[in-house]
Enzyme design. Structure first.
Site, PDB file in Angstrom:
ATOM      1  N   LYS A  33       0.838  -1.197   0.000  1.00 12.26           N
ATOM      2  CA  LYS A  33       0.000   0.000   0.000  1.00 12.26           C
ATOM      3  C   LYS A  33       0.875   1.250   0.000  1.00 12.26           C
ATOM      4  O   LYS A  33       2.088   1.184   0.229  1.00 12.26           O
ATOM      5  CB  LYS A  33      -0.928  -0.012   1.224  1.00 12.26           C
ATOM      6  CG  LYS A  33      -0.203   0.004   2.557  1.00 12.26           C
ATOM      7  CD  LYS A  33      -1.176  -0.089   3.727  1.00 12.26           C
ATOM      8  CE  LYS A  33      -0.419  -0.068   5.046  1.00 12.26           C
ATOM      9  NZ  LYS A  33      -1.317  -0.046   6.214  1.00 12.26           N
ATOM     10  N   ARG A 128     -10.784   0.281  14.619  1.00 11.92           N
ATOM     11  CA  ARG A 128     -10.447   1.043  13.434  1.00 11.92           C
ATOM     12  C   ARG A 128     -11.251   0.512  12.253  1.00 11.92           C
ATOM     13  O   ARG A 128     -12.166   1.157  11.776  1.00 11.92           O
ATOM     14  CB  ARG A 128      -8.928   0.980  13.183  1.00 11.92           C
ATOM     15  CG  ARG A 128      -8.416   2.036  12.242  1.00 11.92           C
ATOM     16  CD  ARG A 128      -6.910   2.017  12.126  1.00 11.92           C
ATOM     17  NE  ARG A 128      -6.398   0.779  11.547  1.00 11.92           N
ATOM     18  CZ  ARG A 128      -5.149   0.604  11.152  1.00 11.92           C
ATOM     19  NH1 ARG A 128      -4.268   1.586  11.296  1.00 11.92           N
ATOM     20  NH2 ARG A 128      -4.755  -0.536  10.626  1.00 11.92           N
ATOM     21  N   TYR A 242      15.994  30.438   8.113  1.00 12.02           N
ATOM     22  CA  TYR A 242      14.823  31.218   8.494  1.00 12.02           C
ATOM     23  C   TYR A 242      14.787  31.510   9.988  1.00 12.02           C
ATOM     24  O   TYR A 242      15.152  30.669  10.822  1.00 12.02           O
ATOM     25  CB  TYR A 242      13.547  30.471   8.121  1.00 12.02           C
ATOM     26  CG  TYR A 242      13.178  30.566   6.657  1.00 12.02           C
ATOM     27  CD1 TYR A 242      12.935  31.797   6.052  1.00 12.02           C
ATOM     28  CD2 TYR A 242      13.062  29.416   5.882  1.00 12.02           C
ATOM     29  CE1 TYR A 242      12.586  31.881   4.712  1.00 12.02           C
ATOM     30  CE2 TYR A 242      12.707  29.486   4.546  1.00 12.02           C
ATOM     31  CZ  TYR A 242      12.473  30.717   3.966  1.00 12.02           C
ATOM     32  OH  TYR A 242      12.137  30.796   2.645  1.00 12.02           O
ATOM     33  N   MET A 290      11.666  24.466   2.468  1.00 14.11           N
ATOM     34  CA  MET A 290      10.939  23.701   1.463  1.00 14.11           C
ATOM     35  C   MET A 290      11.862  22.891   0.556  1.00 14.11           C
ATOM     36  O   MET A 290      11.597  21.721   0.273  1.00 14.11           O
ATOM     37  CB  MET A 290      10.065  24.627   0.610  1.00 14.11           C
ATOM     38  CG  MET A 290       9.212  23.875  -0.406  1.00 14.11           C
ATOM     39  SD  MET A 290       8.197  24.959  -1.430  1.00 14.11           S
ATOM     40  CE  MET A 290       7.041  25.597  -0.219  1.00 14.11           C
TER      41      MET A 290
END
Length: 345
Positions: A33, A128, A242, A290
């Site tokens: 998956k 679940r 940053y 990013m």
């Protein structure tokens, strides 16, 4: 090349499947998956099928359709989400087997695809997916009369071997499936490692195939080498990245490498993470951005073209630990910009 290189070792992948298979006396499937845990469903599944895997598991029908196109007819493909609205054509076209999770799903399935194979998922305490004991008790005889291909459940705490939930779920699953003729499955990777009483008729390892915990003896499957774009000298008192998140206390050499959170190297890694070169740990400085990460390379005499994040010296789970997460999230987040290289001898 300005993009990072993600190398997938197919030989290691197959070795991990075979190692898990040798731990049991039952059939071993493969869970592919989420695009084979981020590594590419087509090349991964083809290699596993060539190695002898005859049963695959995916999360949703769309993944099953892509998998069938990749591996062709033959191996069985089961869908954990069961039969969802709009799935009928895909289930039929690709010969997918939904793992039915509820009375509503069973009714949908037999009305839309009468005679089409299905399995049943039971809830043994995870809350679940799957039928709860009372629901299963009411539906059991009807479902079993239609010869389900598999009865399965999923362990919530298998990566913690001494957790009491494991024994509890084993007891509930055994009680719910007592006298059932259909094949049964409870164990994913962690369940395989718990021992034979958890194996039943089929195991379905996932993360262990890809080199992740809790399979500590797995061979590493993934290597991530990130190009160095630029190197600069930073003096004491200067900041990096940053928000001035890192301020140099002494002179440093700083390399900026070409990957960031857009490539699945999640921002939470930040300070405390390391890259490596020739086994030497190189601290990340400041914030992950990013497309770029800044790394302290002061200890290197010669600057290499690439620094390594995942590989022989740092596993995917080590990298996950930098961000306070798990290897599954790192694997399945690995971005689409990487140059993917599949290596097999």
């Amino acid at each position: 090349m300005s993009t990072a290189t993600l190398t997938i070792d197919i030989d290691a992948l197959i070795a991990n499947w075979r190692a898990l298979d040798r731990m049991t006396t039952v059939e071993t499937a493969a869970v592919v998956k989420a695009d084979a845990y981020g590594l590419g469903i087509a090349p991964v599944a083809r290699a596993l099928a060539d190695a002898g895997v005859r049963q695959f598991f995916v999360a949703v029908a769309e993944e099953g359709l892509a998998l069938r196109r990749a591996i062709g007819p033959g191996p069985a493909i089961s869908v954990f989400s069961g039969h969802m609205p709009g799935d009928a054509d895909m289930l039929n076209q690709a010969s997918l087997t939904p793992m039915i999770n509820s009375v509503d799903q069973l009714l949908t399935h037999v009305e839309a695809l009468p005679g089409h194979a299905f399995g049943v998922q039971l809830d043994t305490g995870m809350n679940r997916l799957g039928m709860e004991p009372a629901e299963w008790s009411a539906l059991r005889d009807i479902a079993l009369a239609q010869n389900p291909t598999l009865i399965l459940s999923h362990l919530a705490c298998a990566d913690t071997p001494d957790h009491p939930m494991n024994a509890h779920q084993l007891a509930v699953f055994s009680e719910m499936t007592a006298g059932v003729d259909a094949p049964r499955s409870l164990a994913a990777t962690g369940g395989v490692l718990l021992g034979p009483e958890y194996h039943f008729d089929l195991t379905r390892p996932g993360v262990g195939l890809y080199g992740g915990l809790p399979f500590v003896d797995a061979r590493p499957v993934v290597t991530l080498d990130v190009p160095v774009i630029q190197v600069r000298d930073v003096v004491a008192g200067e900041s990096v990245g940053y928000a001035n998140a890192f301020v140099a206390a002494a002179p440093l050499r700083v390399a900026t490498v070409a990957a960031g959170y857009a490539d699945g190297l999640i921002r939470a890694m930040g300070a405390g993470a390391t890259f490596t070169h020739a086994g030497k740990k190189l601290p990340v400085l400041g914030r992950v951005s990013m497309d770029l990460i800044t790394v302290d390379v002061t200890t290197l005499h010669d600057m290499p073209e690439h620094l390594q994040l995942i590989g022989a010296h740092q596993s995917v789970d080590t990298v996950a630990g930098f961000a306070g997460t798990i290897g599954y999230e790192i694997l399945t987040s690995l971005g689409g910009r990487y140059d993917r290289v599949y290596h097999a001898d």
